[in-house]
Design an enzyme around this catalytic site. Structure first.
Site, short mmCIF file in Angstrom:
data_model
loop_
_atom_site.label_atom_id
_atom_site.label_comp_id
_atom_site.label_asym_id
_atom_site.label_seq_id
_atom_site.Cartn_x
_atom_site.Cartn_y
_atom_site.Cartn_z
N LYS A 112 0.55 -1.98 -1.75
CA LYS A 112 -0.15 -2.27 -0.50
C LYS A 112 -0.40 -1.01 0.33
CE LYS A 112 0.78 -7.12 -0.36
NZ LYS A 112 1.51 -7.24 -1.64
C1 LIG Z 1 1.17 -8.07 -2.66
C2 LIG Z 1 1.76 -7.77 -4.00
C3 LIG Z 1 1.20 -8.30 -5.19
C4 LIG Z 1 0.02 -9.26 -5.23
O1 LIG Z 1 -1.14 -8.75 -4.67
P1 LIG Z 1 -2.46 -9.67 -4.50
O2 LIG Z 1 -3.09 -9.21 -3.24
O3 LIG Z 1 -1.98 -11.06 -4.45
O4 LIG Z 1 -3.33 -9.41 -5.65
C5 LIG Z 1 1.79 -7.94 -6.40
N1 LIG Z 1 2.87 -7.14 -6.44
C6 LIG Z 1 3.44 -6.64 -5.32
C7 LIG Z 1 4.66 -5.78 -5.46
C8 LIG Z 1 2.91 -6.92 -4.06
O5 LIG Z 1 3.49 -6.41 -2.97
#
Ligand SMILES: *Cc1c(COP(=O)(O)O)cnc(C)c1O
Length: 471
Positions: A112
């Site tokens: 993120k």
């Molecule tokens: C947020 C997150 C995801 C999923 O991301 P999407 O936006 O649902 O595609 C996968 N792995 C981690 C570690 C995350 O923090």
């Protein structure tokens, strides 16, 4: 570039407005009016260039006149200098034709950061230009909150309030939110669950007087700027592996359909992506939708990959809109059905498109553990549970595919972010990277509030600068 809502009843906005609005006024999500496309020569010219330069090339067409190119270059340069690896998102080979794309070198060790670090700078820049301020509120079950606080710490025009369930996030996750010392970021422990926190955020947006007074804004995964920023690493990885002269496949651990939608967007832009694989854990709404043609919500089960423990896959609405030939009325009907009966059927046309655009597989908890061990013994490389879902889905769906097409699994978090799960699976506990060594001893700063609407909103009003400046 103008943006349209997936539900067709909100005004068209430009990038700047979409960035600040998040959700459209008709409840829909914004998408560009048309996709910018890159010719093969232009894609070839991205190979080997620094990440922030590729980011500017990929993102600029979506931004239009909202942000000048020079300003975008500065912001991208700054955003990605906070990463602990010169390549920002390096590739690591784990098998003959299989690679891991490490997206976890940012300050909070999860993917993120890639989008949030840029989003924060874009928002602050746009607010500066307008002479206004904003207040961001968000609820987190762990990862998003830390990424938002890290990204906005010290921002001159934005205050951030992150609500998290008191005692229900891991120590590392909490400390990533509570150790930044800047006065514009606020970690708020709510005496309640994650759902309570989410309900409080919703209540803030629904209180229109409050919303206007503090200039409320959001940075959750439906914000278009986050998706755009995620398109960059598909171009970086694919060109490193030979695109545009060679096709590349990707397997993407996803819950909200955000990360995989960024891959779909890259393909729309002309990147020669062969297969796009949706990887999920036991919360398998997306693989079920692909298999049955019906999108049906079930109860969320807790897994070792908590960031994918999701039953509403918000960004899927963007795909529905695209795959139906931008049928906003159809999307409205389906979203209404989802609200009424927790399910809807895909149109035959969309079901067929989904079958050709994606493959999908889900991993049980036993399969996740097995996959972590198998990759560790096969290549000495340690992956965490979200990434293991990606490797598992890759094995399940791409087994018989053309071996000359490299398979890239997106690694969304560093193993140290999930030490308990890793210790349980492998018997040893991963340590934090050197640059985070002081995290566990730094002083924490947070506020504990009751799960009370009035108390939480009063706290935000007392501490937000937007009120004084923005009016
Ligand atoms: C947020 C997150 C995801 C999923 O991301 P999407 O936006 O649902 O595609 C996968 N792995 C981690 C570690 C995350 O923090």
């Amino acid at each position: 570039m103008d943006y349209v809502s997936t539900r067709g009843q909100a005004p068209k906005l430009d990038f700047e407005e979409v960035l600040l609005a998040g959700l459209a006024r008709d409840g829909g999500l914004y998408l560009p009016e048309h996709w910018p496309t890159f010719e093969p020569d232009r894609i070839a010219s991205l190979a080997g260039r620094p990440f922030h330069e590729v980011a500017v090339e990929v993102i600029h067409p979506f931004v239009g006149n909202a942000v000048g190119r020079a300003a975008l270059i500065d912001m991208a340069g700054e955003a990605y200098s906070s990463f602990g690896h010169a390549a920002v998102t390096p590739l690591v080979q784990i098998d003959c034709n299989r690679f891991i794309l490490e997206l976890f070198h940012g300050p909070t060790l999860a993917f993120k950061d890639v989008a949030m670090q840029l989003l924060a700078r874009l928002m602050n820049h746009v607010l500066q230009k307008r002479g206004s301020k904003a207040t961001i509120v968000g609820a987190t079950s762990g990862d998003t909150g830390g990424a938002a606080i890290e990204a906005f710490r010290g921002a001159s025009n934005v205050d951030v309030f992150i609500l998290y369930p008191d005692g229900r996030v891991s120590d590392v996750q909490r400390r990533m939110m509570t150790t930044p010392t800047e006065k514009n970021v606020h970690a708020v422990a709510v005496r309640g669950t994650f759902d309570d926190c989410q309900a409080q955020v919703k209540a803030m947006f629904n209180n229109h007087g409050f919303r206007d007074r503090v200039q409320l804004s959001g940075v959750n995964s439906i914000n278009w700027a986050r998706i755009v920023a995620q398109i960059t690493y598909y171009f970086v990885a694919a060109t490193a592996l030979g695109a545009p002269h060679r096709r590349v496949s990707f397997s993407v651990p996803t819950g909200n359909f955000g990360d995989i939608f960024a891959g779909y967007a890259a393909k729309k832009m002309g990147l020669p992506i062969d297969k796009l694989v949706i990887a999920s854990n036991e919360n398998d709404i997306l693989p079920r939708t692909l298999a049955t043609g019906g999108y049906e919500m079930r109860r969320v089960v807790a897994t070792t990959s908590p960031s994918m423990d999701i039953q509403i896959s918000s960004n899927f609405e963007r795909y529905l809109f695209e795959a139906s030939g931008r049928d906003a009325e159809g999307v409205r009907r389906q979203m209404e059905s989802l609200k009424q009966s927790r399910r809807f059927e895909l149109d035959a046309k969309v079901a067929a498109a989904m079958g050709s655009d994606f493959l999908a597989a889900s991993a049980s908890e036993a399969e996740v553990a097995g996959c972590v061990r198998k990759v560790l013994s096969g290549s000495g490389y340690l992956i965490e549970p979200h990434t293991a879902c990606g490797v598992h889905a890759c094995e399940r769906t791409l087994q018989g595919e053309d071996k000359s097409v490299p398979q890239v699994v997106l690694s969304t978090a560093h193993p140290a972010k999930f030490p308990d799960a890793i210790e349980e699976i492998t018997g040893s506990r991963p340590g934090l990277p050197a640059r985070l060594q002081t995290l566990m001893s730094d002083t924490e700063r947070f506020s504990v509030l009751e799960n009370d609407e009035a108390a939480i909103q009063a706290f935000v009003e007392e501490n937000a600068r937007a009120i004084i400046a923005g009016g």
